[in-house]
Enzyme design. Structure first.
Site, PDB file in Angstrom:
ATOM      1  N   TYR A 185      41.179  46.257  36.186  1.00  0.00           N
ATOM      2  CA  TYR A 185      41.822  45.006  36.583  1.00  0.00           C
ATOM      3  C   TYR A 185      43.124  44.800  35.828  1.00  0.00           C
ATOM      4  O   TYR A 185      43.238  45.149  34.659  1.00  0.00           O
ATOM      5  CB  TYR A 185      40.934  43.803  36.251  1.00  0.00           C
ATOM      6  CG  TYR A 185      39.699  43.700  37.061  1.00  0.00           C
ATOM      7  CD1 TYR A 185      39.753  43.571  38.443  1.00  0.00           C
ATOM      8  CD2 TYR A 185      38.451  43.710  36.444  1.00  0.00           C
ATOM      9  CE1 TYR A 185      38.607  43.460  39.176  1.00  0.00           C
ATOM     10  CE2 TYR A 185      37.293  43.592  37.179  1.00  0.00           C
ATOM     11  CZ  TYR A 185      37.365  43.472  38.545  1.00  0.00           C
ATOM     12  OH  TYR A 185      36.230  43.354  39.272  1.00  0.00           O
ATOM     13  N   HIS A 228      36.298  32.804  41.185  1.00  0.00           N
ATOM     14  CA  HIS A 228      36.290  34.155  40.648  1.00  0.00           C
ATOM     15  C   HIS A 228      35.129  34.349  39.680  1.00  0.00           C
ATOM     16  O   HIS A 228      35.021  35.407  39.060  1.00  0.00           O
ATOM     17  CB  HIS A 228      37.608  34.451  39.928  1.00  0.00           C
ATOM     18  CG  HIS A 228      38.740  34.732  40.863  1.00  0.00           C
ATOM     19  ND1 HIS A 228      39.852  33.936  40.942  1.00  0.00           N
ATOM     20  CD2 HIS A 228      38.923  35.714  41.782  1.00  0.00           C
ATOM     21  CE1 HIS A 228      40.674  34.426  41.862  1.00  0.00           C
ATOM     22  NE2 HIS A 228      40.134  35.492  42.392  1.00  0.00           N
ATOM     23  N   ARG A 280      49.522  41.493  45.768  1.00  0.00           N
ATOM     24  CA  ARG A 280      48.771  42.433  44.940  1.00  0.00           C
ATOM     25  C   ARG A 280      47.772  43.138  45.839  1.00  0.00           C
ATOM     26  O   ARG A 280      47.480  42.677  46.946  1.00  0.00           O
ATOM     27  CB  ARG A 280      48.044  41.731  43.796  1.00  0.00           C
ATOM     28  CG  ARG A 280      46.932  40.826  44.217  1.00  0.00           C
ATOM     29  CD  ARG A 280      46.263  40.163  43.023  1.00  0.00           C
ATOM     30  NE  ARG A 280      45.421  41.103  42.283  1.00  0.00           N
ATOM     31  CZ  ARG A 280      44.099  41.210  42.456  1.00  0.00           C
ATOM     32  NH1 ARG A 280      43.478  40.457  43.337  1.00  0.00           N
ATOM     33  NH2 ARG A 280      43.390  42.068  41.744  1.00  0.00           N
ATOM     34  N   ASN A 304      43.876  44.743  46.190  1.00  0.00           N
ATOM     35  CA  ASN A 304      42.528  44.758  45.652  1.00  0.00           C
ATOM     36  C   ASN A 304      41.729  45.714  46.540  1.00  0.00           C
ATOM     37  O   ASN A 304      42.170  46.046  47.633  1.00  0.00           O
ATOM     38  CB  ASN A 304      41.933  43.351  45.669  1.00  0.00           C
ATOM     39  CG  ASN A 304      40.671  43.259  44.825  1.00  0.00           C
ATOM     40  OD1 ASN A 304      40.378  44.155  44.028  1.00  0.00           O
ATOM     41  ND2 ASN A 304      39.922  42.179  45.009  1.00  0.00           N
ATOM     42  N   GLU A 342      42.427  45.356  50.217  1.00  0.00           N
ATOM     43  CA  GLU A 342      42.913  44.016  50.537  1.00  0.00           C
ATOM     44  C   GLU A 342      44.355  43.908  50.083  1.00  0.00           C
ATOM     45  O   GLU A 342      44.640  44.044  48.892  1.00  0.00           O
ATOM     46  CB  GLU A 342      42.111  42.956  49.778  1.00  0.00           C
ATOM     47  CG  GLU A 342      40.715  42.735  50.306  1.00  0.00           C
ATOM     48  CD  GLU A 342      39.976  41.689  49.480  1.00  0.00           C
ATOM     49  OE1 GLU A 342      40.495  41.264  48.425  1.00  0.00           O
ATOM     50  OE2 GLU A 342      38.869  41.304  49.886  1.00  0.00           O
TER      51      GLU A 342
END
Lengths: 321, 346, 201
Positions: free
Chosen positions: B37, B193, B223, B225, B265
């Site tokens: 991450y 989250h 971003r 994912n 994603e």
């Protein structure tokens, strides 16, 4: 990762709307529509002042849905650092300036069942846009607006005409009329939100009364007009860009750093948004924290500074910039 | 741009597959041979031709079929699309943004004409021609967010900003990686989250939140994912987990190339103008292992990423039952050569 | 699926009396009055003169709570037969409340959640509501599959009282539903559910 989305604009109208208050109308040079903005938003206005670029934040007061022009109103401040004096005295019709994208640090809480606005003097400007937005959504709001004299107060007549005397109440210091804060805030139905904008003393007074009456913190909103306060000059060392910069009496660290050609992040330039938070490597004096962003613990640590408004009492500060 | 729309399914017989062009435009989420991450946000600006970044709201060959799948999910479970009452302005903001972006990115497919608040929207692939009054819900067949997201690929969350936090107060989720909008609606950034392992301790969400609170109009960010899905199933919702969970038992060494999918994603985040809310676009792309190895760089990199994944992530992403088998299958395509930095094919 | 270290569970910060409030509106259930008694011990009974207390005694709670509250002579005490009836009355009070009214909730987690939800619908921020957990740790759980709510869940997994699936109770909590999330524990391999374990007493 900075993309320049600033908008070049031309001054297309300057109107004296009250004693010491001028309204400026801006239209885009590229002829494109302005972005719609949320009521309460401000833009940072940038202009060349001698060899320097000055940047000051002003609340947008035009109708949020009007994409043909943006309007701001500026009070001529007695001890101005140059911002309001420059706009009042030097800016002419047809001059070009630059505006940032709108940023909203004073948003309407859309969950509110009722919204009470309390304005003091030039603090009226963000509420003009907010009321326009809420009235188009048929939402419940009231304005309580305190002015020094009828001639000093901007827009009170047109606001009364537009929204009606039942929603717009004017209180004039010279007539010994003051906002009846206590009875007013004591009677509001559950789900009401309060917004205050004006001089610091007024904001503290109104919020203090609200708290004393048991209003929860979550329903209290305020915006302070915070210009970078002046102070004794000092030196800033920048470790990453390897530069040494002098900060003058009427200059903020951010302005001095920008003048030296260093690209520092910023957004509101008023100590509110947190974008210009900078790590302090060393400081031989005391940091004068003027922002209302950093938590008390961070201020006390001496490790962080908001360079748009804070300065030091001392000779030199070293920043991670 | 000439898109050849496919007729395909994401359920039952799973006829979905990618054309060679679609494989090359896949937003491959690994810029190096390992994964952890990070606050991997970058400006969402138009990218190179032939990549998913080419336009800011991407429409691809799966558009019509994905929209048909969404309509089926919503018919079975309308709670996949919800908005709290105070989000109506943000709904209109969303409609405006998506219509503007689609019309600008694909003028041959979509047209938006505006005369003050009288709007005219034409969506040619879906045969829609709609005149309506902007701001007046009664002039659309449903609320504005549902209306436009039935015509836009990906899931959408609209988050309200208050009290220095972001609140998921509206959204539509029919292509989600195992989270429930009906359950999460109304939660703040940290809360929704909540179930993600490791990242909280790393401070990832704190930094991401701080960054997003200052997101500006006109400067969207993105971003990537990822997770993995067995069969090209878009609707991997917790609501239907008891129906699709057993898919994970069906992977064999022979069918990895067909059954196992990398699910990426592409998240883009946009500050909305009237509401000051933020629109999260969560656009899902699927790529079969058999398709992934068509790009030699990805075929080398992906088994290396999978091998080095922390066990918490393997568990959270639900890969436990088929990871080793997939690594084994992919290893044929990893000749051990170094890979070039970045996500793009060589 | 992991259940540890999950962030969405509410933190019940205590029933602390707001000395500035003009009116104190309490919704109490079961053992909830004990939080009220603790406050009286700490700050005195002065606030009770402007307190309105809605209380639903539950079978598990001792009978004398109601009598003890009455003995404190609050401005108004009303006993509700069920939670649903209490919520109905509570809504009515909210519609007449002002910004000077402070809202307090104490009882089981499921009760607190339901009262909070009513309050949110009045445009009140959840942080403005003072709350304290008292009584059973049993959970109110929503089955993510059939959406059915099961009250007083003490074990994980548990069988959904509506669709019958064996559900893992996640530490993921929805304020809006006032419930934890239940997810099938054997979706990948039916028939592999472990025996229920009593986790919430």
């Amino acid at each position: 990762m900075s993309i320049n989305t600033d908008m070049a604009v031309r001054v297309t109208a300057i109107t004296q709307v009250a004693e010491s208050v001028k309204r400026f109308r801006f239209e885009r040079l590229d002829g494109k529509p302005f972005p719609v903005f949320p009521g309460g938003a401000h833009v940072v206005v940038a202009w060349k002042d001698g060899g320097m670029i000055r940047r000051n934040p002003y609340s947008l007061m035009s109708a949020p849905g009007d994409t043909s022009a943006y309007e701001i109103s500026v009070l001529r401040v007695e001890k101005s650092r140059g911002g309001s004096a420059f706009l009042h005295e030097k800016v002419k019709l047809g001059d070009t300036l630059s505006l940032s994208q709108p940023v909203d640090l004073f948003p309407i809480d859309q969950r509110g069942r009722k919204h009470i606005f309390m304005a003091g003097g030039i603090g009226i400007t963000p509420f003009m846009a907010m009321m326009d937005q809420l009235s188009k959504l048929n939402q419940n709001f009231e304005l309580h607006y305190a002015v020094r004299t009828r001639t000093h107060g901007a827009y009170w007549q047109e606001l009364t005409e537009r929204y009606g005397a039942h929603r717009v109440k004017i209180y004039c210091d010279a007539e010994k009329l003051f906002i009846p804060t206590e009875p007013l805030l004591g009677a509001q139905p559950l789900g009401t939100h309060l917004y205050v904008c004006g001089p610091g003393g007024m904001i503290d007074g109104v919020l203090g009364t609200a708290r004393k009456l048991g209003w929860p913190e979550e329903n209290l909103h305020s915006e302070r007009f915070l210009a970078p306060p002046p102070g004794a000059p000092f030196t800033v060392k920048l470790t990453r860009s390897n530069k040494t910069v002098e900060v003058a009496e009427h200059q903020s660290i951010l302005e001095a750093v920008e003048a030296a050609g260093v690209d520092a992040p910023f957004m509101c330039r008023g100590g509110a948004c947190g974008q210009c938070e900078t790590n302090v490597t060393a400081c031989d004096g005391e940091i004068l924290h003027h922002d209302h962003y950093l938590p008390q613990a961070d201020k006390a640590s001496g490790k962080k500074i908001m360079i748009c408004v804070s300065r030091i009492k001392g000779k030199e500060i070293t920043l991670d910039l | 741009m000439n898109i050849k729309f496919k007729q395909e399914t994401f359920r039952d017989d799973f006829s979905f597959q990618n054309s060679p062009e679609a494989i090359r435009r896949f937003p491959f989420p690994f810029h190096e041979d390992k994964y952890m991450y990070s606050v991997n946000m970058e400006p969402h600006v138009p990218g190179s031709k032939g990549h998913a970044y080419e336009t800011l709201i991407d429409v691809d060959e799966h558009y019509i079929s994905e929209m048909a799948d969404r309509a089926k999910v919503l018919k079975e479970d309308p709670l996949r699309c919800q908005a709290l009452p105070h989000m109506m302005q943000a709904q209109w903001d969303t409609l405006e943004l998506l219509m503007e972006q689609m019309a600008e990115g694909y003028p041959d497919l979509f047209t938006l004409t505006r005369q003050a608040d009288q709007w005219h929207w034409i969506n040619r692939p879906l045969n829609i021609d709609q005149k309506f009054t902007f701001g007046d819900v009664t002039t659309l067949p449903c609320e504005p967010m549902e209306y436009i997201t039935r015509q836009s690929q990906g899931d959408f969350c609209i988050v309200d900003q208050r009290d220095n936090n972001l609140w998921m107060d509206a959204g539509i989720a029919t292509t989600q990686a195992d989270w429930s909008l009906d359950f999460d609606i109304g939660m703040n950034f940290m809360e929704w989250h909540g179930p993600v392992p490791l990242a909280h301790q790393m401070g990832v969400f704190e930094r991401a939140l701080k960054f997003l609170l200052n997101l500006q109009q006109g400067k969207p960010v993105r971003r990537l994912n990822w997770t993995m899905t067995i069969n090209p199933r878009l609707d991997t919702s917790p609501e239907n987990y008891h129906k699709w969970g057993s898919d994970r038992m069906t992977v064999t060494p022979e069918n990895v190339g067909q059954k196992v999918h990398l699910r990426c994603e592409l998240q883009s985040l946009w500050r909305l103008p009237r509401s000051n809310a933020i629109l999260f676009v969560i656009r899902c792309y699927l790529l079969k292992m058999g398709e992934l190895v068509e790009v030699p760089k990805w075929g080398r990199r992906f088994p290396r990423v999978l091998k080095s994944l922390p066990p918490e992530l393997v568990d959270y992403k639900g890969l436990t039952r088929f990871r080793d088998m997939t690594v084994e299958w992919l290893s044929k395509y990893d000749d051990g050569k170094p890979t070039s930095p970045g996500i793009y094919p060589d | 699926m992991l259940v540890n270290g999950i962030k969405s569970r509410p933190v019940y910060t205590g029933l602390t009396i707001d000395p500035n409030a003009g009116r104190h509106l309490f919704a109490l259930e079961g053992e909830g009055p004990q939080a009220l008694f603790d406050q009286v011990q700490q700050v005195g009974a002065g606030f009770l003169a402007s307190a309105q207390i809605l209380y639903v005694p539950t079978t598990a709670a001792p009978k004398d709570h109601a009598a003890k509250i009455a003995a404190l002579k609050p401005d108004d005490l009303w006993l509700a037969p069920t939670i649903a009836v209490l919520l109905n009355r509570f809504r009515n009070e909210l519609s007449r409340a002002t910004m000077r009214t402070r809202i307090y909730v104490a009882g089981t987690e499921g009760f607190i959640g339901q009262v909070m939800r009513e309050t949110l619908d009045f445009g009140v921020d959840h942080k403005s509501i003072r709350n304290e957990h008292r009584g059973s740790e049993a959970r109110r759980v929503q089955c993510v599959h059939c959406k059915g709510i099961t009250e007083d869940v003490k074990t994980s997994p548990y069988a959904c009282t509506h669709c019958g699936l064996n559900l893992l109770v996640r530490d993921h909590y929805s304020r809006r539903l006032a419930a934890f999330q239940g997810v099938s524990i054997e979706a990948e391999e039916p028939g592999t559910a472990p025996p229920p374990e009593e986790l919430f007493r």
